[in-house]
Structure formats: structure tokens, C-alpha cells
Design a protein around this motif. Structure first.
Motif, PDB file in Angstrom:
ATOM      1  N   ALA A 318       0.829  -1.206   0.000  1.00 22.93           N
ATOM      2  CA  ALA A 318       0.000   0.000   0.000  1.00 22.93           C
ATOM      3  C   ALA A 318       0.867   1.261   0.000  1.00 22.93           C
ATOM      4  CB  ALA A 318      -0.935   0.002   1.213  1.00 22.93           C
ATOM      5  N   ARG A 319       1.925   1.242   0.784  1.00 20.12           N
ATOM      6  CA  ARG A 319       2.803   2.418   0.814  1.00 20.12           C
ATOM      7  C   ARG A 319       3.598   2.555  -0.481  1.00 20.12           C
ATOM      8  NH1 ARG A 319       2.708   1.117   6.408  1.00 20.12           N
ATOM      9  NH2 ARG A 319       2.254   2.957   7.697  1.00 20.12           N
ATOM     10  N   LYS A 320       4.052   1.429  -1.019  1.00 21.39           N
ATOM     11  CA  LYS A 320       4.750   1.508  -2.304  1.00 21.39           C
ATOM     12  C   LYS A 320       3.844   2.118  -3.364  1.00 21.39           C
ATOM     13  CE  LYS A 320       7.871  -2.472  -1.784  1.00 21.39           C
ATOM     14  NZ  LYS A 320       8.222  -3.807  -2.326  1.00 21.39           N
ATOM     15  N   TRP A 321       2.639   1.651  -3.432  1.00 22.13           N
ATOM     16  CA  TRP A 321       1.677   2.168  -4.424  1.00 22.13           C
ATOM     17  C   TRP A 321       1.439   3.667  -4.218  1.00 22.13           C
ATOM     18  CZ3 TRP A 321      -0.479   0.100  -8.700  1.00 22.13           C
ATOM     19  CH2 TRP A 321      -1.607   0.720  -9.247  1.00 22.13           C
ATOM     20  N   ARG A 322       1.307   4.066  -2.970  1.00 18.36           N
ATOM     21  CA  ARG A 322       1.047   5.477  -2.678  1.00 18.36           C
ATOM     22  C   ARG A 322       2.225   6.343  -3.114  1.00 18.36           C
ATOM     23  NH1 ARG A 322      -0.067   7.029   3.454  1.00 18.36           N
ATOM     24  NH2 ARG A 322       2.154   6.538   3.596  1.00 18.36           N
ATOM     25  N   PHE A 323       3.440   5.913  -2.790  1.00 14.90           N
ATOM     26  CA  PHE A 323       4.621   6.709  -3.137  1.00 14.90           C
ATOM     27  C   PHE A 323       4.725   6.919  -4.649  1.00 14.90           C
ATOM     28  CE2 PHE A 323       6.722   5.936   1.063  1.00 14.90           C
ATOM     29  CZ  PHE A 323       7.180   7.229   1.276  1.00 14.90           C
ATOM     30  N   TYR A 324       4.726   5.824  -5.409  1.00 15.61           N
ATOM     31  CA  TYR A 324       5.074   5.982  -6.822  1.00 15.61           C
ATOM     32  C   TYR A 324       3.908   6.420  -7.693  1.00 15.61           C
ATOM     33  CZ  TYR A 324       9.995   5.431  -7.225  1.00 15.61           C
ATOM     34  OH  TYR A 324      11.338   5.683  -7.167  1.00 15.61           O
ATOM     35  N   THR A 325       2.692   6.100  -7.343  1.00 11.69           N
ATOM     36  CA  THR A 325       1.600   6.672  -8.132  1.00 11.69           C
ATOM     37  C   THR A 325       1.546   8.179  -7.950  1.00 11.69           C
ATOM     38  OG1 THR A 325       0.022   6.168  -6.350  1.00 11.69           O
ATOM     39  CG2 THR A 325       0.203   4.568  -8.161  1.00 11.69           C
ATOM     40  N   TYR A 326       1.892   8.656  -6.758  1.00 11.26           N
ATOM     41  CA  TYR A 326       1.955  10.105  -6.540  1.00 11.26           C
ATOM     42  C   TYR A 326       3.071  10.730  -7.376  1.00 11.26           C
ATOM     43  CZ  TYR A 326       2.886  14.546  -4.198  1.00 11.26           C
ATOM     44  OH  TYR A 326       3.116  15.877  -3.934  1.00 11.26           O
ATOM     45  N   ILE A 327       4.252  10.115  -7.366  1.00 15.99           N
ATOM     46  CA  ILE A 327       5.374  10.646  -8.154  1.00 15.99           C
ATOM     47  C   ILE A 327       5.024  10.653  -9.635  1.00 15.99           C
ATOM     48  CG2 ILE A 327       7.753  10.182  -8.885  1.00 15.99           C
ATOM     49  CD1 ILE A 327       8.295   9.164  -6.031  1.00 15.99           C
ATOM     50  N   PHE A 328       4.421   9.557 -10.121  1.00 11.44           N
ATOM     51  CA  PHE A 328       4.044   9.489 -11.540  1.00 11.44           C
ATOM     52  C   PHE A 328       2.997  10.552 -11.880  1.00 11.44           C
ATOM     53  CE2 PHE A 328       5.020   4.637 -11.697  1.00 11.44           C
ATOM     54  CZ  PHE A 328       6.371   4.918 -11.689  1.00 11.44           C
ATOM     55  N   ASP A 329       2.011  10.731 -10.998  1.00  7.41           N
ATOM     56  CA  ASP A 329       0.950  11.704 -11.267  1.00  7.41           C
ATOM     57  C   ASP A 329       1.489  13.130 -11.324  1.00  7.41           C
ATOM     58  OD1 ASP A 329      -1.047   9.848 -11.497  1.00  7.41           O
ATOM     59  OD2 ASP A 329      -1.817  10.094  -9.459  1.00  7.41           O
ATOM     60  N   GLU A 330       2.429  13.428 -10.454  1.00  7.37           N
ATOM     61  CA  GLU A 330       2.987  14.780 -10.424  1.00  7.37           C
ATOM     62  C   GLU A 330       3.821  15.071 -11.673  1.00  7.37           C
ATOM     63  OE1 GLU A 330       2.608  17.346  -7.902  1.00  7.37           O
ATOM     64  OE2 GLU A 330       0.895  15.987  -7.745  1.00  7.37           O
ATOM     65  N   GLN A 331       4.377  14.038 -12.250  1.00  8.99           N
ATOM     66  CA  GLN A 331       5.235  14.137 -13.430  1.00  8.99           C
ATOM     67  C   GLN A 331       6.495  14.946 -13.141  1.00  8.99           C
ATOM     68  OE1 GLN A 331       2.967  15.315 -16.912  1.00  8.99           O
ATOM     69  NE2 GLN A 331       1.970  13.332 -16.995  1.00  8.99           N
ATOM     70  N   VAL A 332       7.456  14.806 -14.049  1.00 10.58           N
ATOM     71  CA  VAL A 332       8.757  15.440 -13.867  1.00 10.58           C
ATOM     72  C   VAL A 332       8.869  16.632 -14.805  1.00 10.58           C
ATOM     73  CG1 VAL A 332      11.252  15.111 -14.008  1.00 10.58           C
ATOM     74  CG2 VAL A 332       9.782  13.238 -13.199  1.00 10.58           C
ATOM     75  N   PRO A 333       9.191  17.807 -14.295  1.00  9.66           N
ATOM     76  CA  PRO A 333       9.348  18.951 -15.199  1.00  9.66           C
ATOM     77  C   PRO A 333      10.573  18.789 -16.085  1.00  9.66           C
ATOM     78  CG  PRO A 333      10.034  19.536 -12.977  1.00  9.66           C
ATOM     79  CD  PRO A 333       9.430  18.163 -12.890  1.00  9.66           C
ATOM     80  N   PRO A 334      10.555  19.395 -17.259  1.00  6.70           N
ATOM     81  CA  PRO A 334      11.760  19.392 -18.073  1.00  6.70           C
ATOM     82  C   PRO A 334      12.833  20.223 -17.386  1.00  6.70           C
ATOM     83  CG  PRO A 334      10.149  20.900 -18.995  1.00  6.70           C
ATOM     84  CD  PRO A 334       9.468  20.185 -17.870  1.00  6.70           C
ATOM     85  N   PRO A 335      14.108  19.909 -17.580  1.00  9.25           N
ATOM     86  CA  PRO A 335      15.158  20.738 -16.982  1.00  9.25           C
ATOM     87  C   PRO A 335      15.040  22.189 -17.450  1.00  9.25           C
ATOM     88  CG  PRO A 335      16.063  18.683 -17.840  1.00  9.25           C
ATOM     89  CD  PRO A 335      14.656  18.762 -18.325  1.00  9.25           C
ATOM     90  N   TRP A 336      15.261  23.100 -16.550  1.00  9.90           N
ATOM     91  CA  TRP A 336      15.078  24.516 -16.905  1.00  9.90           C
ATOM     92  C   TRP A 336      16.048  24.934 -18.003  1.00  9.90           C
ATOM     93  CZ3 TRP A 336      18.664  28.472 -16.409  1.00  9.90           C
ATOM     94  CH2 TRP A 336      19.801  28.219 -15.628  1.00  9.90           C
ATOM     95  N   GLU A 337      17.245  24.321 -18.019  1.00  5.81           N
ATOM     96  CA  GLU A 337      18.209  24.673 -19.055  1.00  5.81           C
ATOM     97  C   GLU A 337      17.701  24.261 -20.435  1.00  5.81           C
ATOM     98  OE1 GLU A 337      20.637  23.048 -15.470  1.00  5.81           O
ATOM     99  OE2 GLU A 337      18.761  22.595 -16.516  1.00  5.81           O
ATOM    100  N   THR A 338      16.977  23.140 -20.484  1.00  4.66           N
ATOM    101  CA  THR A 338      16.452  22.669 -21.758  1.00  4.66           C
ATOM    102  C   THR A 338      15.324  23.567 -22.250  1.00  4.66           C
ATOM    103  OG1 THR A 338      17.017  20.395 -21.143  1.00  4.66           O
ATOM    104  CG2 THR A 338      15.457  20.674 -22.939  1.00  4.66           C
ATOM    105  N   VAL A 339      14.476  24.028 -21.335  1.00  5.27           N
ATOM    106  CA  VAL A 339      13.404  24.954 -21.720  1.00  5.27           C
ATOM    107  C   VAL A 339      14.013  26.243 -22.277  1.00  5.27           C
ATOM    108  CG1 VAL A 339      11.440  26.280 -20.883  1.00  5.27           C
ATOM    109  CG2 VAL A 339      11.814  23.955 -20.035  1.00  5.27           C
ATOM    110  N   ARG A 340      15.039  26.725 -21.613  1.00  7.21           N
ATOM    111  CA  ARG A 340      15.688  27.942 -22.093  1.00  7.21           C
ATOM    112  C   ARG A 340      16.394  27.707 -23.438  1.00  7.21           C
ATOM    113  NH1 ARG A 340      17.159  31.474 -17.940  1.00  7.21           N
ATOM    114  NH2 ARG A 340      18.261  32.681 -19.543  1.00  7.21           N
ATOM    115  N   ARG A 341      16.861  26.509 -23.663  1.00  5.22           N
ATOM    116  CA  ARG A 341      17.474  26.165 -24.957  1.00  5.22           C
ATOM    117  C   ARG A 341      16.473  26.361 -26.094  1.00  5.22           C
ATOM    118  NH1 ARG A 341      19.358  19.960 -26.303  1.00  5.22           N
ATOM    119  NH2 ARG A 341      20.238  20.320 -28.392  1.00  5.22           N
ATOM    120  N   CYS A 342      15.212  26.020 -25.832  1.00 11.86           N
ATOM    121  CA  CYS A 342      14.165  26.239 -26.835  1.00 11.86           C
ATOM    122  C   CYS A 342      13.745  27.704 -26.890  1.00 11.86           C
ATOM    123  CB  CYS A 342      12.953  25.359 -26.537  1.00 11.86           C
ATOM    124  SG  CYS A 342      13.243  23.592 -26.728  1.00 11.86           S
ATOM    125  N   ASP A 343      13.585  28.309 -25.720  1.00 13.72           N
ATOM    126  CA  ASP A 343      13.123  29.689 -25.661  1.00 13.72           C
ATOM    127  C   ASP A 343      14.066  30.665 -26.372  1.00 13.72           C
ATOM    128  OD1 ASP A 343      10.818  29.145 -24.308  1.00 13.72           O
ATOM    129  OD2 ASP A 343      11.567  29.717 -22.329  1.00 13.72           O
TER     130      ASP A 343
END
Length: 522
Positions: A318-343
Motif C-alpha cells: 500500500a505504501r509503495k503504491w502510494r509513493f510511486y503513483t503520486y510521483i508518476f501523477d505529479e510528473q517530472v518537469p523538463p530541466p530549466w536549461e532545456t526549456v531555455r534552450r528552446c526559448d
């Protein structure tokens, strides 16, 4: 650059982007000297340890103890860890050519790694094998390299260049003596007479090898396949899609996109990386994402400390499921340097809160139907939609996939329906082995160990990300060592009985064993 969803803070002055480079100049004499130092350190650690495994110790028995499939970052580190533990009868194979293992020189298109430069992992705790040692040997410890004024020393390095990381991994492999057979692909896994069989395709043709264990270190897509959105008008078998519709994992000739208008779908790091490559090649890029706001916080950073990486596997389901489904749902932002590379490009447009309903390849481009029903034409599209986890997509395991246990069977049906991708992750044993959901093929599955992204729900990101790599490879190797010993326990008992190495033979207190020769020892 235009952006239809700019936040109020975007008007503030932004900090400068630190220097980022793909690779630094090589200093081969320095690397050779460091390799010699590292080998001395390894010798002091009794590496490689003598083989102790009994089951296949006979020279005329071709059965392997372990076959490692995949020689990228995780596979080579697993091989290194096995050699440190005295498991010597192994083969490490990879379908790619040397240097193309893993994503670093193929479909990864970032300039630098996301990870902080000080992380360790492939070194398995040997200081002279760390990336820092490798980089400092060539470029020094200070802000500026004493060997090349255009290259920062360690203190001035912002993040690790992607090609530097690839070259470092190859150097570790060579220095540690991990032998890799390139150009060898796993076609099929089977089992017979209590061992696994692996059908391999290599430069010399097809062969079938017998092995007691297989480590599947097949990378990010090694537990599934690239995720292709289900658009009504898109079939990758459509000849019109060739050269016009790409996944970020595909080989893409960005130079051929010069002067074209390209659409990119997705808001993750790979989507931005591919957009940046197209922009730098001279294309105009419109990037789309369903989200109204880009993910802002990388929650996985809070799950990369030793306590989490070492302790997660001991949690209840139950705790494993809670931890990683939360991490997956939040998603990972792109690195700020990469966003600036496009901008940095005026020809870049980011449209947030604007998903796609359809993609239709045409004779002269691609028609994209947006969420609002409008249709836009592009010369090509790149789908930054990631990788799915579904072992049904792995042809090598076809005879076992109907029997593999998954996380969906260990949570309620409602939870599995609400989180279908985590539910498809394999439910692994403590030793990273696949398990049977129905009791069938259980023995064979217990010999198949998954060491890639598919292990995340059961063990955290120990088989995919740098922070957990050293912990994961060590845990995996030690688990296989335990398994191999238990399987051979009776052979080890017999060897114990037969052990006859007198310790006092060089003293006057030596007494020959009953029945031994009474001749004076010399």
C-alpha cells in the motif's frame, strides 16, 4: 519565441544559463594513468574475486551462471557487481555497437544530464572509478581546466555532458574488465532441464545458450515499448507516416528538417530536447501539451536519498503504491536549461492546454487536429509521449508474459483501473525476479531478473536512474549470489567435506590426517 500560456513571472529578468557542452576534450595519457591507478585499487579489493560457484564450475560445462542482456549503464554495472562477488561465468551482451549502448549516443538529445555532477553509481564505491576522478584527471579541479582554457575544471562544471557520460561509462567498463559482446541480440527465452535457454542472434549467426540466471537490463523501453498515442487516422504501418511521424526514440535526421515547420507533442524532457534539436537545425517548432501549466517540481528528487533507495523495497504494498503513483501523477518537469534552450529561438512556440485529437499523415505533410477541433498542417511531427510498461510488448518473453504477476493484482480493482500504467508494472520478488501470477512457469520466472525501469514499483528507481544504480546493482548481485549458493548448497557441503589444506604444516605441531602419508613435510 511565443508562448500562449506565459505566467506573470515570465516577465522578470531570468538568470543566465550556465555553460553546457556535450563533451569535453579527451586527454588519453591522463585517462591511461587513472585507469592504472583504478586497477591497482581494484586489485587491493581482490577484484575480480575468484570464482566460487559450483554448479557450472566444470570447464567442459557450457552453462552460464548469469547472462546479462543489455550493456548500457545498468547492464555493465550489474556485470561489474557480479565479478566483484566472484561470479565469473557470465556473458554480457548488447544488440548495439560499442558506444551505442543505452540512449547516450542515440535517441537522448539533451546537452547535459539532469543529474547533479557529483552522483556516483557505475563506480560501485571505488573512488578512482568515479566520474569526478575521470573528469578531474583530464581537466583539473579548479574553475578552469589547466589543460584547455575553453573547458571548465571540476569546480566550474555545471552538469555532465551527455557524450562525456557515454565515454566515461566505456572507460569504466574497460578499466574494470567487463567484457561486452556487441551486436548480439536476445531473440527468445525458454527453459529446459532446470535452467533457462536464450536464443541469441550475433555476428556468427544464431546460437542457443544455457544459463542459470538472466538479468534483463534492456533500458527504459526494456519493460514495454515506446508509447504511441491512439489517434484515429494514424497507423505506423501507413507508408505516408514514414519520415513524417516520429517518436522521440527514433533516429531523426534533424538537418533534413531545416526550413520546415515541425510539431512536437509533449511537455517532458525528451519533447523539449527534440524540439531544441529541430530548432538548432533551422526548423520552426510548435510544441503542444495538454497541461495548462508545465510541471514545476521534480518530486523524484525527494525520493533519491539512501534511506528511500535502500528502504523502499521493505515497505508494504500500500505504501509503495502510494509513493510511486503520486510521483508518476505529479510528473517530472523538463530541466530549466532545456526549456531555455528552446526559448532562445524566435521560431519556437509553446502551446499549453492544447492537446491533440488526431494525427493524419498526408502526401505533403501531417494534419494535426487540436483539442478545439481546429486543424493545423505541419511538415512533420515528433511525439514526446514516453515509454509504456507492458511486458506483453516484449517478444523475447512471449511464452511467459501471460503468467507474469503485475501490480494490478496487488491493489483493488478500482485502484488498478484508476492507475492503469502502474498496474502493469511487474510485481517483482526481493531479488528482482519476475513472479508467476498463476503458479505456471514459476521456476523459470524466478531465474529472470528485471533490472530496468520496470523494477521501479517494486524496488524504486534502482535499475534506471543514476542515484540508485550502485545500490541496485549491488543488491541484485548479492541476491543472485545468495540464490546460486542455495541452489548449490549440497555441492558446497561436499566441497567442505573434501577441503584438506593443513594450516600448521610449517610448524612442529603438524599432524597428518588419519590415513595421510607420514612422510615429513618439505
Amino acid at each position: 519565441m511565443t508562448n500562449e500560456s506565459l505566467s506573470p513571472s515570465s516577465s522578470a529578468e531570468l538568470p543566465a544559463v550556465p555553460l553546457q557542452t556535450l563533451s569535453s576534450p579527451r586527454n588519453q595519457p591522463a585517462l591511461e594513468a587513472l585507469a592504472a591507478e583504478a586497477r591497482r585499487d581494484l586489485e587491493r579489493l581482490n577484484y575480480p574475486a575468484p570464482n566460487w560457484v559450483q554448479g557450472t564450475a566444470a570447464a567442459d560445462d557450457p552453462t552460464l551462471d548469469v547472462l546479462v542482456v543489455g550493456a548500457g549503464m545498468c547492464g555493465q554495472t550489474a556485470g561489474f557487481a557480479l565479478l566483484r562477488e566472484g561470479v565469473r561465468k557470465i556473458r554480457v551482451i548488447d544488440a548495439a555497437a560499442r558506444g551505442d549502448e543505452g540512449p547516450w549516443a542515440t535517441y537522448a538529445r539533451m546537452l547535459t544530464l539532469r543529474s547533479p555532477k557529483q552522483l556516483i553509481g557505475p563506480d560501485l564505491g571505488v573512488p578512482s572509478l568515479t566520474f569526478r576522478a575521470w573528469y578531474e584527471a583530464q581537466h583539473g579541479t579548479g574553475d578552469i581546466s589547466p589543460f584547455d582554457a575553453a573547458t571548465p575544471g571540476w569546480a566550474g562544471l555545471h552538469k555532465i555532458g551527455r557524450v562525456d557520460w557515454r565515454d566515461y561509462l566505456l572507460w569504466v567498463r574497460d578499466t574494470a574488465g567487463v567484457q561486452v559482446e556487441n551486436g548480439v541480440r536476445l531473440l527468445e527465452v525458454g527453459d529446459a532441464d532446470g535452467v533457462l535457454t536464450a536464443r541469441l542472434q550475433g555476428p556468427q549467426g544464431v546460437e542457443t545458450v544455457r544459463t542459470r540466471k538472466i538479468i534483463l537490463a534492456l533500458g527504459r523501453d526494456g519493460s514495454g515499448a515506446p508509447r504511441w498515442p491512439d489517434f484515429p487516422s494514424l497507423s505506423m504501418q501507413d507508408p505516408l507516416a514514414a519520415g513524417r511521424v516520429f517518436h522521440t526514440m527514433d533516429a531523426i535526421d534533424f538537418d533534413a528538417l531545416r526550413g520546415r515547420h515541425i510539431a512536437v507533442l509533449g511537455a517532458g524532457a525528451s519533447a523539449f530536447d527534440n524540439a531544441a534539436c529541430a530548432l538548432e537545425a533551422g526548423a520552426a517548432v510548435s510544441q503542444f501539451a495538454r497541461r495548462a501549466v508545465l510541471p514545476q517540481i521534480n518530486k523524484s528528487k525527494a525520493a533519491s536519498f539512501p534511506g528511500f533507495l535502500r528502504g523502499y523495497s521493505a515497505l508494504d504494498d500500500a505504501r509503495k503504491w502510494r509513493f510511486y503513483t503520486y510521483i508518476f501523477d505529479e510528473q517530472v518537469p523538463p530541466p530549466w536549461e532545456t526549456v531555455r534552450r528552446c526559448d532562445a529561438h524566435d521560431s519556437f512556440t509553446l502551446r499549453l492546454g492544447c492537446g491533440w485529437k488526431d494525427v493524419q499523415p498526408l502526401a505533403d505533410g501531417v494534419a494535426v487536429t487540436l483539442a478545439d477541433g481546429s486543424v493545423q498542417r505541419f511538415d512533420a511531427v515528433i511525439l514526446g509521449t514516453g515509454f509504456d510498461v507492458d511486458l506483453l510488448d516484449r517478444p523475447e518473453l512471449a511464452r511467459y508474459t501471460p503468467h507474469i504477476d503485475t501490480w494490478g493484482r496487488h491493489v483493488s480493482p478500482a485502484m488498478a483501473a484508476a492507475q492503469p500504467e502502474p498496474a502493469r508494472f511487474p510485481y517483482l520478488a526481493a531479488n528482482f525476479a519476475l513472479q508467476s501470477a498463476d503458479g505456471d512457469k514459476a521456476e523459470a520466472l524466478s531465474r529472470l531478473h528485471l533490472f530496468n525501469w520496470g523494477a521501479t514499483m517494486s524496488h524504486a528507481a534502482l535499475g534506471s536512474d543514476i542515484p540508485g544504480l550502485g545500490i541496485g546493482a549491488t543488491r541484485l548481485a548479492q541476491a543472485l549470489v545468495s540464490d546460486l549458493f542455495v541452489q548449490d548448497a549440497d555441492l558446497h557441503w561436499q566441497k567442505l567435506l573434501e577441503h584438506d589444506e593443513p594450516e600448521l604444516i610449517a610448524t612442529r605441531w603438524y599432524q597428518p590426517a588419519p590415513g595421510a602419508s607420514t612422510d615429513s613435510p618439505t
